[in-house]
Design a protein around this motif. Structure first.
Motif, PDB file in Angstrom:
ATOM      1  N   ASP A   1     -14.349  73.330  45.788  1.00 53.66           N
ATOM      2  CA  ASP A   1     -13.677  74.018  46.890  1.00 53.66           C
ATOM      3  C   ASP A   1     -12.765  75.145  46.415  1.00 53.66           C
ATOM      4  O   ASP A   1     -12.155  75.821  47.225  1.00 53.66           O
ATOM      5  N   ARG A   2     -12.645  75.332  45.108  1.00 54.37           N
ATOM      6  CA  ARG A   2     -11.791  76.392  44.560  1.00 54.37           C
ATOM      7  C   ARG A   2     -12.571  77.236  43.558  1.00 54.37           C
ATOM      8  O   ARG A   2     -13.553  76.784  42.993  1.00 54.37           O
TER       9      ARG A   2
ATOM     10  N   ARG B   1     -10.920  82.810  52.604  1.00 52.15           N
ATOM     11  CA  ARG B   1     -10.685  81.395  52.254  1.00 52.15           C
ATOM     12  C   ARG B   1      -9.518  81.299  51.287  1.00 52.15           C
ATOM     13  O   ARG B   1      -9.700  81.100  50.089  1.00 52.15           O
ATOM     14  N   PRO B   2      -8.284  81.439  51.777  1.00 56.43           N
ATOM     15  CA  PRO B   2      -7.139  81.422  50.855  1.00 56.43           C
ATOM     16  C   PRO B   2      -7.034  80.136  50.050  1.00 56.43           C
ATOM     17  O   PRO B   2      -6.542  80.151  48.926  1.00 56.43           O
ATOM     18  N   GLU B   3      -7.518  79.025  50.580  1.00 56.58           N
ATOM     19  CA  GLU B   3      -7.442  77.760  49.842  1.00 56.58           C
ATOM     20  C   GLU B   3      -8.309  77.762  48.588  1.00 56.58           C
ATOM     21  O   GLU B   3      -8.161  76.904  47.727  1.00 56.58           O
TER      22      GLU B   3
ATOM     23  N   ARG C   1      -2.752  78.125  47.980  1.00 55.84           N
ATOM     24  CA  ARG C   1      -2.553  77.118  49.027  1.00 55.84           C
ATOM     25  C   ARG C   1      -3.090  77.669  50.343  1.00 55.84           C
ATOM     26  O   ARG C   1      -3.033  78.868  50.592  1.00 55.84           O
ATOM     27  N   ALA C   2      -3.567  76.800  51.198  1.00 54.49           N
ATOM     28  CA  ALA C   2      -4.166  77.230  52.464  1.00 54.49           C
ATOM     29  C   ALA C   2      -3.161  77.924  53.371  1.00 54.49           C
ATOM     30  O   ALA C   2      -3.532  78.756  54.195  1.00 54.49           O
ATOM     31  N   THR C   3      -1.880  77.632  53.208  1.00 59.36           N
ATOM     32  CA  THR C   3      -0.853  78.228  54.064  1.00 59.36           C
ATOM     33  C   THR C   3      -0.341  79.567  53.552  1.00 59.36           C
ATOM     34  O   THR C   3       0.447  80.218  54.236  1.00 59.36           O
TER      35      THR C   3
ATOM     36  N   ALA D   1      -1.631  84.782  48.362  1.00 61.89           N
ATOM     37  CA  ALA D   1      -2.870  84.196  47.858  1.00 61.89           C
ATOM     38  C   ALA D   1      -3.495  85.089  46.793  1.00 61.89           C
ATOM     39  O   ALA D   1      -4.051  84.597  45.800  1.00 61.89           O
TER      40      ALA D   1
END
Length: 147
Positions: free
Chosen positions: A42-43, A90-92, A96-98, A104
């Motif tokens: 996912d990263r 997709r910043p995550e 971090r997703a926030t 990011a």
């Protein structure tokens, strides 16, 4: 009668491809590597970093010496481009997703700037300083104007 002795081309002089074509291929391969890495996890991770470093060296070896400038400028701009695209979509994947886009991007660049590190550590000359027997870096001598 004199004969002219030509030296064989060095590894860096052996490239014969034009930069624009090579850079288009490199951009496509880099984006493909990012997509594959995101499919595997996912990263953005080690797979992307390894492809990035290998691609950067391969670019330099493939092009003509007269095309070294665009090839030298391409890797940092390509890394920035991939990280910005991921920070927007997709910043995550890079932070971090926030996090916002700017945060990011900074987080993604700082976490992937270490990717070329192992290659730089193996370079000879001023890029790598020798270490003392105990593994500590040698002490630096500071010279002052007062003597």
């Amino acid at each position: 009668m004199s004969t002219v002795h030509t030296r064989p081309a060095t590894l860096w002089e052996a490239g014969n491809r034009r930069a624009p074509a090579v850079l288009r291929l490199a951009a496509a391969l880099l984006i493909t590597a990012a997509v594959l890495d995101l499919l595997l996890s996912d990263r953005l991770g080690l797979f992307f970093d390894l492809v990035f470093v290998t691609l950067s060296v391969g670019l330099a070896l493939a092009v003509r010496p007269s095309d070294f400038f665009p090839v030298g400028v391409f890797p940092p701009l390509a890394m920035l481009g991939v990280v910005v695209l991921l920070a927007i979509s997709r910043p995550e994947a890079v932070a971090r997703a926030t996090d916002g886009v700017v945060q990011a991007t900074v987080s993604g660049l700082s976490s992937h700037a270490i990717g070329p590190g192992p290659g730089v550590r193996r370079l000879p000359g001023p890029a790598r300083r020798p270490t003392a027997v105990g593994g500590d870096p040698p002490a630096l001598t500071v010279l002052s104007a007062s003597g």
